[in-house]
Design a protein around this motif. Structure first.
Motif, PDB file in Angstrom:
ATOM      1  N   SER A 178       7.070   8.462  -9.850  1.00 18.20           N
ATOM      2  CA  SER A 178       7.798   7.207  -9.628  1.00 18.20           C
ATOM      3  C   SER A 178       8.533   7.268  -8.295  1.00 18.20           C
ATOM      4  O   SER A 178       8.527   6.309  -7.514  1.00 18.20           O
ATOM      5  CB  SER A 178       8.785   6.957 -10.765  1.00 18.20           C
ATOM      6  OG  SER A 178       8.100   6.758 -12.001  1.00 18.20           O
ATOM      7  N   ASP A 179       9.159   8.393  -8.023  1.00 20.96           N
ATOM      8  CA  ASP A 179       9.881   8.565  -6.761  1.00 20.96           C
ATOM      9  C   ASP A 179       8.919   8.555  -5.573  1.00 20.96           C
ATOM     10  O   ASP A 179       9.180   7.904  -4.547  1.00 20.96           O
ATOM     11  CB  ASP A 179      10.668   9.873  -6.794  1.00 20.96           C
ATOM     12  CG  ASP A 179      11.451  10.117  -5.510  1.00 20.96           C
ATOM     13  OD1 ASP A 179      12.341   9.311  -5.207  1.00 20.96           O
ATOM     14  OD2 ASP A 179      11.169  11.112  -4.821  1.00 20.96           O
ATOM     15  N   ARG A 180       7.783   9.247  -5.727  1.00 21.17           N
ATOM     16  CA  ARG A 180       6.819   9.302  -4.627  1.00 21.17           C
ATOM     17  C   ARG A 180       6.206   7.927  -4.361  1.00 21.17           C
ATOM     18  O   ARG A 180       5.991   7.550  -3.199  1.00 21.17           O
ATOM     19  CB  ARG A 180       5.727  10.343  -4.926  1.00 21.17           C
ATOM     20  CG  ARG A 180       6.211  11.777  -4.755  1.00 21.17           C
ATOM     21  CD  ARG A 180       5.097  12.775  -4.895  1.00 21.17           C
ATOM     22  NE  ARG A 180       4.743  13.037  -6.277  1.00 21.17           N
ATOM     23  CZ  ARG A 180       5.363  13.921  -7.067  1.00 21.17           C
ATOM     24  NH1 ARG A 180       6.390  14.613  -6.595  1.00 21.17           N
ATOM     25  NH2 ARG A 180       4.970  14.102  -8.308  1.00 21.17           N
ATOM     26  N   TYR A 181       5.915   7.190  -5.427  1.00 19.94           N
ATOM     27  CA  TYR A 181       5.361   5.853  -5.216  1.00 19.94           C
ATOM     28  C   TYR A 181       6.379   4.965  -4.493  1.00 19.94           C
ATOM     29  O   TYR A 181       6.046   4.275  -3.524  1.00 19.94           O
ATOM     30  CB  TYR A 181       4.946   5.184  -6.536  1.00 19.94           C
ATOM     31  CG  TYR A 181       4.320   3.833  -6.267  1.00 19.94           C
ATOM     32  CD1 TYR A 181       2.971   3.728  -5.965  1.00 19.94           C
ATOM     33  CD2 TYR A 181       5.095   2.671  -6.234  1.00 19.94           C
ATOM     34  CE1 TYR A 181       2.399   2.511  -5.648  1.00 19.94           C
ATOM     35  CE2 TYR A 181       4.543   1.443  -5.919  1.00 19.94           C
ATOM     36  CZ  TYR A 181       3.185   1.370  -5.629  1.00 19.94           C
ATOM     37  OH  TYR A 181       2.631   0.167  -5.290  1.00 19.94           O
ATOM     38  N   THR A 182       7.608   4.994  -4.950  1.00 18.63           N
ATOM     39  CA  THR A 182       8.645   4.155  -4.350  1.00 18.63           C
ATOM     40  C   THR A 182       8.813   4.454  -2.872  1.00 18.63           C
ATOM     41  O   THR A 182       8.950   3.544  -2.040  1.00 18.63           O
ATOM     42  CB  THR A 182       9.980   4.355  -5.089  1.00 18.63           C
ATOM     43  OG1 THR A 182       9.809   4.011  -6.478  1.00 18.63           O
ATOM     44  CG2 THR A 182      11.072   3.490  -4.495  1.00 18.63           C
ATOM     45  N   LYS A 183       8.773   5.731  -2.511  1.00 19.50           N
ATOM     46  CA  LYS A 183       8.933   6.119  -1.108  1.00 19.50           C
ATOM     47  C   LYS A 183       7.724   5.739  -0.264  1.00 19.50           C
ATOM     48  O   LYS A 183       7.838   5.624   0.963  1.00 19.50           O
ATOM     49  CB  LYS A 183       9.191   7.618  -1.009  1.00 19.50           C
ATOM     50  CG  LYS A 183      10.566   8.041  -1.510  1.00 19.50           C
ATOM     51  CD  LYS A 183      10.752   9.542  -1.415  1.00 19.50           C
ATOM     52  CE  LYS A 183      12.153   9.955  -1.881  1.00 19.50           C
ATOM     53  NZ  LYS A 183      12.328  11.434  -1.879  1.00 19.50           N
TER      54      LYS A 183
END
Length: 354
Positions: A178-183
């Motif tokens: 989720s964090d990697r997608y958001t970034k």
């Protein structure tokens, strides 16, 4: 020879300094004879894979992509070390011949391994590999069996108990991806907010801890050219770690496009899972659960996770293209693929009883 996986010319912007590579390799492998020639394998959208040819030997070189990359991504030394530890207990891993962290050679870490000469089942099986429906099913089951076999390796005896954190894997993956997608979101990307929220709310406990490949697909296995049912190699260990086996299966099925799937998913197909005789995703799950002995009430979470993770990987690659860190035109439409995967996830969520 046409059935074998062949390399082609090196893509623009991805060439190697042949003199430096040749000098390094002949120090490490003094038996190499003649000048070095290099070709590149077209498959893959992450690490780059090259065919190094000498008069007396063919080698495979793996290096990270060019341009800016995330700090923890594309760790060649880690991948090389995992392969060396795993090979004695899982003989389908190619033998590593050299690993280099001297950036004066190539400007990055890289490693060199033996070449498995064989057939890699990519989007279309070579016409010369004439498999009927029963043959195709047999091959499909053999591929799944190798994943089950990997998950049953005693990682502690193999000295691989430090390659991952183990317990709590499901939670870490949902939070991490989720964090990697958001970034990686670009101005033309979709948000995935509903999907990420659903995954966070429906996380199951880990069903166990084992060595997982994290990118197990038909186009990461090598078939014996004299017997295409015989799997002689499993490639691409970049994301291997300790984790939940059902999460690994979810990753595999994200690429599993069936003959009757919608046209957009068919367009994304990169392995021959559409052939008559291939198991459906449902049949793969049933077969895997029976072979592994795991109990399973629903696979919905793992299927949706696999598709979301694939979308995050695709968006990360597209982000590099969007910002000009790679010129590879294959990535120009990746944002549309991620958008489609969001819609596929939302439809599965709507049907799910979780």
């Amino acid at each position: 020879m046409s059935v074998l996986d062949e390399a082609s010319e090196v893509r623009e912007g991805e060439s190697l300094d042949l003199d430096k590579v040749d000098q390094y390799l002949k120090q490490v492998l003094p038996d190499l004879e003649g000048p070095l020639t290099v070709k590149q394998f077209a498959g893959g959208a992450s690490n780059l894979t090259y065919l190094l040819q000498y008069h007396n030997r063919d080698l495979i070189l793996r290096r990270p992509p060019f341009g800016h990359i995330a700090k923890s991504a594309h760790d060649m030394i880690r991948e090389s070390n995992i392969m060396q530890s795993l090979r004695p207990v899982y003989p389908y891993v190619p033998g590593v011949l050299a690993q280099c962290d001297d950036h004066s050679v190539m400007g990055c870490d890289f490693y060199v391994m033996e070449r498995f000469v064989g057939i890699i089942p990519r989007k279309e099986m070579p016409k010369e590999v004439a498999l009927n429906e029963d043959d195709t099913r047999r091959l499909c089951l053999n591929v799944i069996d190798k994943l089950v076999e990997l998950h049953q390796v005693d990682y502690k005896k193999a000295g691989l108990d430090s390659i991952g954190k183990g317990g709590g894997y499901v939670k870490r993956q949902i939070e991490g991806w989720s964090d990697r997608y958001t970034k990686a979101i670009t101005d033309d990307a979709t948000s995935f907010e509903t999907v990420m929220a659903w995954l966070k709310e429906n996380m199951p406990d880990d069903v166990g801890t084992c060595i997982i490949h994290n990118d197990y697909r038909f186009d990461n296995v090598v078939l014996n050219p004299d017997n295409p049912f015989d799997i002689i190699g499993v490639l691409d260990w970049e994301m291997a770690t300790l984790g939940d086996p059902l999460m690994d299966l979810g990753n595999t099925l994200a690429y599993w496009v069936e003959a009757d799937d919608d046209p957009q998913f068919q367009f994304m197909r990169r392995q021959p899972t559409h052939l008559k005789g291939m198991l459906t995703r449902k049949e793969v799950i049933e077969y895997y659960v029976k072979k592994s002995g795991l109990a399973l009430a629903s696979f919905d979470f793992y299927e949706i996770y696999g598709l979301f993770r694939l979308a995050a990987i695709i968006q990360q690659i597209y982000n590099r293209y969007y910002h000009g860190h790679t010129k590879d035109k294959r990535f120009a439409g990746f944002v549309h693929a991620a958008q489609y995967l969001e819609q596929r996830c939302l439809k599965l969520i709507e049907k799910s009883e979780l």
